[in-house]
Design a protein around this motif. Structure first.
Motif, PDB file in Angstrom:
ATOM      1  N   GLU A  80       0.856  -1.024   0.040  1.00 66.46           N
ATOM      2  CA  GLU A  80       0.033  -0.082   0.129  1.00 66.46           C
ATOM      3  C   GLU A  80       0.855   1.343   0.038  1.00 66.46           C
ATOM      4  O   GLU A  80       0.443   2.190  -0.981  1.00 66.46           O
ATOM      5  CB  GLU A  80      -0.942   0.117   1.274  1.00 66.46           C
ATOM      6  CG  GLU A  80      -1.999  -1.055   1.116  1.00 66.46           C
ATOM      7  CD  GLU A  80      -2.604  -0.914   2.591  1.00 66.46           C
ATOM      8  OE1 GLU A  80      -2.571  -0.129   3.328  1.00 66.46           O
ATOM      9  OE2 GLU A  80      -3.357  -2.088   2.869  1.00 66.46           O
ATOM     10  N   LYS A  81       1.736   1.321   0.794  1.00 65.94           N
ATOM     11  CA  LYS A  81       2.732   2.564   1.077  1.00 65.94           C
ATOM     12  C   LYS A  81       3.862   2.592   0.044  1.00 65.94           C
ATOM     13  O   LYS A  81       4.744   3.461   0.374  1.00 65.94           O
ATOM     14  CB  LYS A  81       3.194   2.511   2.580  1.00 65.94           C
ATOM     15  CG  LYS A  81       1.969   2.305   3.677  1.00 65.94           C
ATOM     16  CD  LYS A  81       1.125   3.853   3.574  1.00 65.94           C
ATOM     17  CE  LYS A  81       0.126   3.816   4.664  1.00 65.94           C
ATOM     18  NZ  LYS A  81      -0.421   5.000   4.622  1.00 65.94           N
ATOM     19  N   ASP A  83       4.516   3.621  -2.952  1.00 57.66           N
ATOM     20  CA  ASP A  83       4.647   4.817  -3.585  1.00 57.66           C
ATOM     21  C   ASP A  83       4.845   6.037  -2.673  1.00 57.66           C
ATOM     22  O   ASP A  83       5.627   6.848  -3.054  1.00 57.66           O
ATOM     23  CB  ASP A  83       3.229   5.213  -4.561  1.00 57.66           C
ATOM     24  CG  ASP A  83       2.955   3.979  -5.498  1.00 57.66           C
ATOM     25  OD1 ASP A  83       3.967   3.582  -5.988  1.00 57.66           O
ATOM     26  OD2 ASP A  83       1.776   3.785  -5.720  1.00 57.66           O
ATOM     27  N   ASP A  84       4.225   6.158  -1.679  1.00 55.64           N
ATOM     28  CA  ASP A  84       4.517   7.018  -0.577  1.00 55.64           C
ATOM     29  C   ASP A  84       6.028   7.036   0.031  1.00 55.64           C
ATOM     30  O   ASP A  84       6.785   8.383  -0.024  1.00 55.64           O
ATOM     31  CB  ASP A  84       3.625   6.985   0.705  1.00 55.64           C
ATOM     32  CG  ASP A  84       2.056   7.112   0.276  1.00 55.64           C
ATOM     33  OD1 ASP A  84       1.736   7.634  -0.679  1.00 55.64           O
ATOM     34  OD2 ASP A  84       1.090   6.736   1.032  1.00 55.64           O
ATOM     35  N   LEU A  85       6.384   5.681   0.146  1.00 58.97           N
ATOM     36  CA  LEU A  85       7.927   5.556   0.725  1.00 58.97           C
ATOM     37  C   LEU A  85       8.686   6.164  -0.399  1.00 58.97           C
ATOM     38  O   LEU A  85       9.878   6.736  -0.142  1.00 58.97           O
ATOM     39  CB  LEU A  85       8.219   3.992   0.982  1.00 58.97           C
ATOM     40  CG  LEU A  85       7.149   3.626   2.115  1.00 58.97           C
ATOM     41  CD1 LEU A  85       7.494   1.999   2.175  1.00 58.97           C
ATOM     42  CD2 LEU A  85       7.700   4.235   3.377  1.00 58.97           C
ATOM     43  N   ALA A  87       8.170   8.272  -2.796  1.00 59.24           N
ATOM     44  CA  ALA A  87       8.254  10.031  -2.906  1.00 59.24           C
ATOM     45  C   ALA A  87       9.030  10.546  -1.610  1.00 59.24           C
ATOM     46  O   ALA A  87       9.822  11.418  -1.979  1.00 59.24           O
ATOM     47  CB  ALA A  87       6.819  10.161  -2.578  1.00 59.24           C
ATOM     48  N   SER A  88       8.845   9.871  -0.553  1.00 60.83           N
ATOM     49  CA  SER A  88       9.512  10.379   0.796  1.00 60.83           C
ATOM     50  C   SER A  88      11.140  10.234   1.027  1.00 60.83           C
ATOM     51  O   SER A  88      11.707  10.704   1.494  1.00 60.83           O
ATOM     52  CB  SER A  88       8.771   9.949   2.188  1.00 60.83           C
ATOM     53  OG  SER A  88       9.147   8.639   2.240  1.00 60.83           O
TER      54      SER A  88
END
Length: 145
Positions: A80-81, A83-85, A87-88
């Motif tokens: 789930e995460k 893409d967020d990881l 990006a960060s």
């Protein structure tokens, strides 16, 4: 000799039930205390029969320094995460695989809950056997630190 008639049956209807003046049988003092009072003294027989483990220590507690809490993460969460990881900056792309170091996220172990469709290169101190199986099934890699 067998007692055919119980005393309590003989005394039915009498006010005092053979205890003399009713004031004398009042209160917890005549019962030998309230609650568990006298469990180790005058009510010892009751204690032995009904609560044999009431006194003493039983078992042991493990020393806290021996207990290590394992902070675990599921594959579904990483899926789930992802893409967020990226990006960060906590995860990166290597070809078509997503590279994640789980220790940077504060986790010690990877568990296999959930389904994954992306390919991952996950490095962690520990993996469950089913997690390794799922990662390699999709073409990823589980690196144990």
């Amino acid at each position: 000799m067998i007692r055919t008639k119980r005393k309590i049956n003989k005394l039915r209807g009498s006010r005092s039930n053979g205890g003399g003046c009713t004031k004398k049988r009042r209160g917890a003092g005549n019962k030998g205390g309230k609650g568990k009072a006298g469990a180790g003294k005058q009510h010892w027989t009751w204690t032995v029969i009904h609560e044999p483990d009431y006194f003493g220590k039983h078992g042991f507690k493990r020393p806290q320094k021996m207990i290590k809490k394992v902070n675990s993460v599921n594959l579904s969460y990483l899926e789930e995460k992802a893409d967020d990881l990226i990006a960060s900056g906590k995860a990166s792309m290597e070809g078509d695989a997503i590279v994640i170091d789980v220790t940077e996220l504060g986790y010690d172990k990877v568990l296999a809950k959930g389904k994954i469709s992306k390919t991952f290169k996950i490095s962690a101190p520990k993996f469950s056997a089913s997690a390794v199986e799922k990662i390699e099934e999709v073409g990823g890699e589980a690196i144990e630190l």
